[in-house]
Design a protein around this motif. Structure first.
Motif, short mmCIF file in Angstrom:
data_model
loop_
_atom_site.label_atom_id
_atom_site.label_comp_id
_atom_site.label_asym_id
_atom_site.label_seq_id
_atom_site.Cartn_x
_atom_site.Cartn_y
_atom_site.Cartn_z
N GLU A 302 0.90 -0.95 -0.05
CA GLU A 302 -0.15 -0.06 -0.05
C GLU A 302 0.67 1.25 0.16
OE1 GLU A 302 -2.97 -0.46 3.27
OE2 GLU A 302 -3.39 -2.69 2.55
N VAL A 303 2.00 1.35 -0.56
CA VAL A 303 2.94 2.41 -0.83
C VAL A 303 2.47 3.15 -1.94
CG1 VAL A 303 5.27 3.10 -1.31
CG2 VAL A 303 4.87 1.29 0.23
N GLY A 304 2.50 4.36 -1.78
CA GLY A 304 2.12 5.37 -2.98
C GLY A 304 0.62 5.35 -3.45
N ASP A 305 0.28 6.57 -4.18
CA ASP A 305 -1.25 6.74 -4.56
C ASP A 305 -1.33 6.11 -5.72
OD1 ASP A 305 0.25 8.45 -6.37
OD2 ASP A 305 -0.46 10.38 -5.34
N ARG A 306 -2.39 6.36 -6.25
CA ARG A 306 -2.80 5.91 -7.41
C ARG A 306 -2.00 6.32 -8.78
NH1 ARG A 306 -8.56 6.68 -8.31
NH2 ARG A 306 -8.98 4.87 -7.27
N ASN A 307 -1.81 7.44 -8.74
CA ASN A 307 -0.85 8.00 -9.96
C ASN A 307 0.44 7.45 -10.03
OD1 ASN A 307 -2.65 9.80 -10.66
ND2 ASN A 307 -1.86 11.36 -9.38
N ARG A 308 1.03 7.25 -8.63
CA ARG A 308 2.46 6.04 -8.74
C ARG A 308 2.21 4.86 -9.29
NH1 ARG A 308 6.92 8.46 -6.52
NH2 ARG A 308 6.87 10.00 -5.28
N PHE A 309 0.96 4.22 -8.63
CA PHE A 309 0.91 3.14 -9.20
C PHE A 309 0.33 2.77 -10.74
CE2 PHE A 309 -2.16 -0.72 -9.72
CZ PHE A 309 -1.35 -1.82 -9.16
N ASP A 310 -0.13 3.85 -11.23
CA ASP A 310 -0.36 3.67 -12.70
C ASP A 310 0.57 3.82 -13.36
OD1 ASP A 310 -3.09 3.49 -12.01
OD2 ASP A 310 -3.82 5.52 -12.55
N ALA A 311 1.69 4.70 -13.03
CA ALA A 311 3.09 4.64 -13.53
C ALA A 311 3.82 3.58 -13.52
CB ALA A 311 3.61 5.97 -13.24
N ALA A 312 3.51 2.65 -12.61
CA ALA A 312 4.43 1.52 -12.45
C ALA A 312 3.79 0.41 -13.12
CB ALA A 312 4.25 0.95 -10.90
N LEU A 313 2.34 0.57 -13.20
CA LEU A 313 1.70 -0.32 -14.21
C LEU A 313 2.31 -0.19 -15.70
CD1 LEU A 313 -2.03 -0.46 -13.20
CD2 LEU A 313 -0.35 -2.00 -13.26
N LYS A 314 2.15 0.98 -16.15
CA LYS A 314 2.33 1.58 -17.57
C LYS A 314 3.92 1.18 -17.87
CE LYS A 314 0.99 3.29 -21.43
NZ LYS A 314 -0.01 2.95 -22.08
N ARG A 315 4.80 1.49 -17.08
CA ARG A 315 6.35 1.46 -17.14
C ARG A 315 6.82 -0.10 -17.10
NH1 ARG A 315 10.78 5.74 -15.63
NH2 ARG A 315 12.68 4.89 -16.56
N TYR A 316 6.26 -0.65 -15.98
CA TYR A 316 6.71 -1.93 -15.58
C TYR A 316 5.70 -3.37 -15.61
CZ TYR A 316 10.74 0.58 -14.31
OH TYR A 316 11.87 1.55 -14.08
N LEU A 317 4.85 -3.04 -14.92
CA LEU A 317 4.10 -4.31 -14.54
C LEU A 317 3.01 -4.83 -15.69
CD1 LEU A 317 2.68 -3.70 -10.94
CD2 LEU A 317 4.69 -4.87 -11.76
N LEU A 318 2.54 -3.88 -16.53
CA LEU A 318 2.13 -4.22 -17.80
C LEU A 318 2.90 -4.08 -19.07
CD1 LEU A 318 -1.66 -2.78 -16.96
CD2 LEU A 318 -0.64 -5.24 -16.64
N ASN A 319 4.09 -3.97 -18.70
CA ASN A 319 5.12 -3.77 -20.09
C ASN A 319 5.75 -5.08 -20.48
OD1 ASN A 319 7.45 -3.02 -21.61
ND2 ASN A 319 7.68 -1.01 -20.52
#
Length: 551
Positions: A302-319
């Motif tokens: 639960e670290v970070g807000d949705r914006n940080r999570f979305d950035a992680a999705l785009k750059r890493y987890l869904l890449n």
């Protein structure tokens, strides 16, 4: 009545699971039956895998020294591990066999060492303390179990006291550099066997003492982002537990302040703004630049807000160059030259691990990324439909099973994903989720299940959900009370009273919801949440989608 609903109701659980192999199984089977949980599918293959998993799960539940049933890791791992069995595994099992989860949690409190160290594992020969090996925050798992299973205050207080003492131990022995981060002394502190993250680091703590690291290492100790995030989240939930137990306001404030200190240290020492990635920092101040599932672990805390999570999705987890393999999610980034996809052995150097699979849902759902989670679930369920052994690892290219068998995280992952995708999920928020999806044929167009049916008994009420690709129908005590268009999740209370709906497809869904004799014409987008207000649904949130990336 549909043929599939007839098939579901005709399932004889004891007959399909088989006779108890050991005396303790008799009560476990009775406990499962009391939940009313059953699953039927148009595909005999998926349904067979489901019940084969339950049969093997029984092999992972054994009586402890007090003859209480406890969960074992299974496969090559004889015992309970804090990083998994005693946290995320038990948290999932709470929805099916809460009595077993209860006993499993208490085992770690019972064997806590006098100085506050909780054992990293407990086997038939006793507790072991040579490393800390923690990933999912114990306090979160304990809190969710407490909320969902009767609010046992004596259980909660005992676990609170144990976790408080463990926090003191970590401050005393795992903050040698005085940064406020939690330090990793060895590979096994995070359970990252064979990960390049820990190349040239001993697997175990110095002299097998969790308070020591090798004085011969030029790089230890590491400031570890996943361990630090774990303690941050742990402290957040300890504050909630303190409030629930009626502790002094000062105690709640103390935990919240300590949580904020952990979060501040995490970002100060372990976060690279350029890469938007969490890395270990070695004793020389250098980042250990291995992009690994540490990212997901931190986000699941639960670290970070949705914006940080979305950035992680785009750059890493869904890449698809990083972690979004054909069968996601890999244990290190695929574009790392050290990436090894082999699933033939216990490795966190590339293959998909079922512990990652079962840790993923909370990270996504915490930020309302329900649709994006299904993009992980669809290919994994396709792989699950072929499973025969319930291994620890999957090949990220083929989905084939890898190392070991009868591994409880794989079994619980299968039970969890089927229930989240097309079943009935009870939540700690005292909600029920009825999800109107069916598994998608991701592999060679082979059917996984075109139709599914699922049942669960909650508070003495029997609920049943039947899903087709056209619509979903929910029954309460044998009578239809809710119909949904395909691709919608209904959120109700435990009586079945409709609270909200969530769009579960990337595309917009239009259709009619029928509930308690009323028709509602709805249009809902992916991840949109609409609440029922009077005679209409009103949008509460509409966050859109984060689409996959390729480099």
């Amino acid at each position: 009545m549909t043929l599939l609903l007839e098939k579901l109701r005709a399932i004889d659980f004891e007959n399909i699971v088989g006779q108890a192999a050991k005396k303790a199984d008799e009560q476990i089977i009775a406990d499962w039956r009391s939940t009313g949980v059953k699953f039927a599918a148009s595909s005999e293959r998926l349904q067979s895998v489901y019940y084969a998993g339950i049969r093997k799960l029984l092999d992972c539940i054994v009586p402890n020294h007090k003859e209480h049933p406890v969960l074992q890791e299974g496969g090559a791992y004889a015992g309970c591990w804090l990083e998994s069995t005693g946290t995320i595994n038990a948290e999932l099992l709470s929805r099916f066999l809460p009595r077993v989860s209860h006993s499993t949690y208490l085992l770690f409190a019972e064997f806590q060492r006098e100085d506050g160290l909780i054992p990293y594992k407990i086997t038939a020969v006793g507790p072991a303390y040579r490393q800390i090996q923690m990933v999912t925050p114990l306090a979160r798992s304990v809190w969710n179990h407490y909320l969902m299973n009767g609010r046992d205050a004596s259980f909660l207080r005992r676990m609170y006291q144990a976790m408080s003492r463990f926090d003191d131990w970590l401050v005393r022995y795992r903050n040698t550099r005085r940064t406020g981060c939690v330090e990793a002394f060895c590979t096994f502190d995070t359970g990252h066997d064979l990960s390049p993250r820990f190349w040239h680091v001993p697997d175990t703590a110095h002299l097998n003492d969790a308070r020591l690291y090798s004085p011969e290492s030029p790089i230890l100790p590491f400031l570890a982002p996943d361990l630090t995030a774990n303690v941050y989240c742990q402290r957040k939930y300890l504050a909630l537990i303190a409030a629930e137990l009626g502790e002094l306001d000062a105690d709640q404030m103390r935990w919240n302040e300590k949580a904020e200190q952990s979060l501040s240290s995490l970002y100060q020492y372990c976060y690279d703004e350029t890469d938007e990635m969490f890395y270990d920092r070695d004793r020389n101040g250098e980042f250990v630049r291995v992009q690994s599932d540490v990212l997901l672990r931190v986000l699941a805390c639960e670290v970070g807000d949705r914006n940080r999570f979305d950035a992680a999705l785009k750059r890493y987890l869904l890449n698809t160059s990083k972690f979004f393999a054909k069968y996601p999610l890999t244990s290190i980034a695929m574009d790392d030259p050290r990436f090894d996809p082999s699933s033939a052995y216990n490795s966190w150097g590339g293959p998909v691990n079922f512990l990652t699979i079962i840790r993923t849902a909370h990270a996504f759902e915490y930020h309302g990324r329900y649709v994006e989670l299904t993009w992980i679930m669809f290919p994994i369920i396709s792989a699950m439909a072929r499973m025969t052994r319930f291994s620890q690892t999957l090949n990220p290219w083929t989905g084939e099973e890898g190392y070991t068998d009868t591994y409880s995280p794989a079994i619980l992952g299968m039970l969890d994903y089927i229930e989240r995708l097309c079943g009935i999920v009870p939540t700690p928020d005292v909600e029920l989720w009825f999800t109107g999806l069916v598994p998608y044929p991701m592999d060679h167009g082979e059917e996984v299940a075109e139709e599914t049916a699922y049942s669960r008994t909650v508070g003495g009420i029997e609920f049943e959900l039947v899903n087709t690709r056209q619509r979903s129908t929910v029954y309460r005590n044998g009578e239809v009370f809710l119909r949904l268009p395909y691709g919608v999740r209904a959120v109700t209370n435990h009586k079945g009273e409709l609270i909200a709906i969530i769009g579960m497809l990337a595309s917009e869904v239009e259709g009619t919801i029928q509930h308690e004799g009323k028709d509602y014409e709805v249009t809902i987008k992916g991840n949109e949440r609409k609440v029922l207000v009077g005679e209409s649904f009103v949008t509460m949130s509409d966050i859109g989608l984060v689409t996959p990336a390729y480099r």
